[in-house]
Structures are given as structure tokens and as C-alpha cells.
Design an enzyme around this catalytic site. Structure first.
Site, mmCIF file in Angstrom:
data_model
loop_
_atom_site.group_PDB
_atom_site.id
_atom_site.type_symbol
_atom_site.label_atom_id
_atom_site.label_comp_id
_atom_site.label_asym_id
_atom_site.label_seq_id
_atom_site.Cartn_x
_atom_site.Cartn_y
_atom_site.Cartn_z
ATOM 1 N N SER A 1 0.605 -1.730 -0.319
ATOM 2 C CA SER A 1 0.261 0.198 0.218
ATOM 3 C C SER A 1 0.748 1.429 -0.258
ATOM 4 C CB SER A 1 -0.670 0.019 1.421
ATOM 5 O OG SER A 1 -2.378 -0.366 1.192
ATOM 6 N N LYS B 1 0.788 3.503 -2.858
ATOM 7 C CA LYS B 1 -0.227 4.337 -3.263
ATOM 8 C C LYS B 1 -0.171 5.835 -3.239
ATOM 9 C CE LYS B 1 -3.536 0.796 -1.659
ATOM 10 N NZ LYS B 1 -4.205 0.421 -0.235
ATOM 11 N N TYR C 1 -1.927 -2.116 -10.583
ATOM 12 C CA TYR C 1 -1.837 -1.413 -8.953
ATOM 13 C C TYR C 1 -1.258 -3.475 -8.362
ATOM 14 C CZ TYR C 1 -4.125 -1.860 -4.853
ATOM 15 O OH TYR C 1 -4.051 -1.782 -3.346
ATOM 16 N N TYR D 1 -4.765 3.675 7.527
ATOM 17 C CA TYR D 1 -6.299 3.473 7.368
ATOM 18 C C TYR D 1 -6.183 3.876 8.393
ATOM 19 C CZ TYR D 1 -3.402 -0.125 5.037
ATOM 20 O OH TYR D 1 -2.274 -0.633 4.435
ATOM 21 N N VAL E 1 1.013 -3.920 4.411
ATOM 22 C CA VAL E 1 0.509 -4.901 4.467
ATOM 23 C C VAL E 1 1.982 -5.519 4.615
ATOM 24 C CG1 VAL E 1 -2.081 -5.372 4.199
ATOM 25 C CG2 VAL E 1 -0.691 -5.582 2.812
HETATM 26 N N1 GLU Z 1 -1.379 -5.057 -2.627
HETATM 27 C C1 GLU Z 1 -2.743 -5.511 -1.569
HETATM 28 C C2 GLU Z 1 -4.376 -4.863 -1.942
HETATM 29 O O1 GLU Z 1 -4.624 -4.398 -2.610
HETATM 30 C C3 GLU Z 1 -2.063 -3.890 -0.488
HETATM 31 C C4 GLU Z 1 -2.853 -3.293 0.649
HETATM 32 C C5 GLU Z 1 -2.011 -2.678 1.823
HETATM 33 O O2 GLU Z 1 -0.593 -2.600 2.051
HETATM 34 O O3 GLU Z 1 -2.534 -2.056 2.452
HETATM 35 O O4 GLU Z 1 -4.850 -5.620 -0.848
#
Ligand code: GLU
Length: 346
Positions: free
Chosen positions: A83, A86, A209, A261, A279
């Protein structure tokens, strides 16, 4: 959130510069020693390969805007960025299509719901709102201008590599593991399409993604990437401008409200810096004009944030004076001497 155990750690105000380099080295070592034996949290397992990460891995890196690096532990261990990508893809897309377009087409508010929530989309008429959760991040990746999916992926990878100051590579096993199990992200992309919020093929965007999430970085890379945002968009190691100062500012604003989050408010309250976690156990925390922390430790709390990572950031934010909200009173200026105070003989 975790209980902040910062007994005996003096709070340094944000006002002023970072401590001397040898003091930063020492504080990074202290943070590692203080939390290395902590055992809370569990390694993510919804992407099967992530469950194999050894929970004891633990690395810390601090990179300052002058390019100095201060590291300890497994700071060079490679893991998937997940994540955290992002944040940097958001910056690249802002740079490409502009502040207002990203605001209008994705949004910049926290949804208060988990990162993979479908409900958040439904509650907001298909507007993802938050570019730091999966729906918003998939919509953001789709906005990267490109004539083909290959070109879009090349632009994402190249941009993230410029943030890191080196060519980032995919962990093919992580990519395959997530592609076998990411039905929920595919559903989110279809839902975005159904709401007219995706102008490109949903499966292809989820593929891009998923690739961006599978790029491998180290704690050192995360600190360099964060320090680029702290340094007005210029990578302090390579000296190359990656995004404009305005885009770096906008990205940090979104990280402050959405990066951790649904615990983003608590994070800001305890730690006081824009940050993003992933994660696989990484966290990047950015102090504008000063530098960034990159930390890696796989065990996570229930929201998906690295437990040791949060503790390290709490410690270092305090001890290094990174908390944006920690001011100290300005010194009272001594009054200017009055001309009649001059008693010297002419
Ligand atoms: N690739 C993970 C997903 O899309 C990233 C989630 C994360 O790191 O919060 O679920």
C-alpha cells in the site's frame, strides 16, 4: 492503537533543525534496541506468500533532506511495498493531471472504513474518496495517462524508481500470489466501472495496481522516497526533481488524513507526521523540510499497520523533533535600545 510507551523519551519540538548526525545514529540504534524484543501483532496472511515473512525482521532507516542516512538492523532487507506505493503513485498522478482533477475524480477524504472496503464506495455513490485505500488507489492508478496498459505500468514503475533513486523490481512470487487471490480488488474495480468511475479496462488496472504493490523496497528505500516528499519533491540522494513542491505538499496532506488506514487520526494524535503503511510491514513517515523514517517489521495490528513500526515512529518523532504539531514558544525579543539610552559622550 498500541499504548505509547515513551517513558523517559524527551519531546523535542518541531521548531528548529534535526539533531546532529551522530545523535540521529544513536537515537536510531536506541529505537531498535527498545522495540526489538516486542512480540505483538501478526504477519498478514490474506496474500498467502506474505504469511511466510519471518516476524523478527526489523530495520530502521532515517534519511534527512541533506541526503544523510542513519540506519540499524535489517534496513537493507527487501520486501514488497504494497500500500505504500499508493502514496507515491498518487503524487505521480497529481503531477501528471493536476491538483483539481485528482480531487474531483478520486477525492481526498478518509472513509473511516477498512482499506479493502466495498461499502465505502457504495456509501459515496461510487466516489472512492480516499486515494490511500484500495478503491481510491485503483482509481488513481487508472488516471495515469498512457496510450496502453504497458505504458501505464512503465510510467508507474519509472516514477516509483525515481522516488527511490534506483530501479525497483517486482517480486514475481508476491505478484503471482496476489493475482491468484485478489478477487476483492477485481470486484472493487468492476464496481468503479459500474459507477462510471473507470475509463479503462478494470482487469488491466488491477493488474497494474497489483504490480505496483509487488515492487520490492527496503527500509532505506522508503526513507529516501519519503525524504523526497520532505524535500519539496527533489530526491536528496540523486538530486533529481521527481514531482513539484506543490505535489509533494498535496501528497503529504493526504497522507496526514488517510495514510494509516482507519487509525489515521490516532496516528496523528500520537505521532504527528504524514505517513503510509503497507501490509508487508513497511511504514514511511515524513517530516516536511527535515527528512523521513522508513521502517520494516512484518507483524501488524488489526488495522494493518506494523506494530514495531508504529512504536519506532512514535519514539523517533518525539526524540528527533519530527511532530508537526510540537512547537515551543518563540524567544521573547529583547527590546531595541532607545536612542536616548545612549549615554556615551558625543
Ligand atoms: N496489495 C494489497 C491489497 O491490495 C495492498 C494492501 C495494503 O498494503 O494495505 O490488498
Amino acid at each position: 492503537m498500541f499504548e505509547v510507551d515513551l517513558q523517559g523519551v524527551p519531546q523535542r519540538a518541531f521548531t528548529g533543525a534535526l539533531p546532529a548526525p551522530t545523535d540521529i545514529d544513536d537515537l536510531v540504534r536506541q529505537a531498535h534496541a527498545r522495540y526489538a524484543s516486542h512480540r505483538e501483532g501478526s504477519v498478514a496472511d490474506y496474500i498467502p506468500i506474505l504469511a511466510e515473512a519471518p516476524p523478527d525482521l526489523f530495520g530502521i532507516s532515517v534519511v534527512d533532506v541533506a541526503g544523510g542516512a542513519h540506519e540499524h538492523g535489517d534496513a537493507d532487507h527487501a520486501f514488497s511495498i504494497q500500500s505504500i506505493s499508493k502514496a507515491f503513485v498518487f503524487a505521480l498522478v497529481c503531477e501528471a493531471i493536476g491538483h483539481q482533477a485528482v480531487h474531483d475524480r478520486v477525492g481526498v477524504n478518509n472513509t473511516g472504513l477498512p482499506f479493502n472496503s466495498v461499502m465505502a464506495l457504495e456509501l459515496n455513490g461510487g466516489c472512492p474518496m480516499n486515494p490511500m485505500v484500495n478503491a481510491g488507489a485503483i482509481a488513481t492508478t487508472a488516471l495515469m495517462p498512457a496510450a496502453s496498459h504497458d505504458e501505464r505500468w512503465a510510467r508507474v514503475r519509472d516514477g516509483l524508481s525515481r522516488f527511490a533513486g534506483r530501479e525497483l523490481e517486482i517480486d514475481a512470487e508476491v505478484y503471482r500470489s496476489e493475482m491468484r487471490t485478489n478477487t476483492r480488488n477485481r470486484a472493487i474495480a468492476r464496481l468503479l466501472e459500474g459507477y462510471g468511475r473507470l475509463e479503462t479496462d478494470p482487469d488491466a488496472v488491477v493488474d497494474t495496481y497489483t504490480r505496483q504493490c509487488a515492487l520490492t523496497v527496503t527500509a532505506h528505500d522508503l526513507a529516501v522516497m519519503g525524504a523526497t516528499l520532505a524535500d519539496g519533491g527533489v530526491n536528496p540522494i540523486t538530486g533529481a526533481r521527481v514531482v513539484s513542491a506543490e505535489v509533494a505538499r498535496d501528497t503529504l496532506a493526504v497522507l496526514a488524513s488517510c495514510g494509516m488506514y482507519e487509525r489515521s487520526g490516532e496516528w496523528l494524535y500520537e505521532i504527528g507526521v504524514p505517513a503510509k503503511s503497507g501490509v508487508a510491514g513497511g511504514i514511511v513517515a515524513v517530516s516536511p523540510g527535515k527528512g523521513a523514517i522508513g521502517v520494516f517489521s512484518p507483524p501488524l495490528d488489526s488495522a494493518g499497520n506494523s506494530v514495531r513500526g508504529q512504536r519506532v515512529c512514535a519514539f523517533l518523532s518525539r526524540a528527533l523533533g519530527l511532530n508537526l504539531f510540537a512547537s515551543q514558544p518563540a524567544p521573547v525579543p529583547s527590546p531595541a535600545p532607545h536612542p536616548s539610552d545612549n549615554t556615551e559622550a558625543p
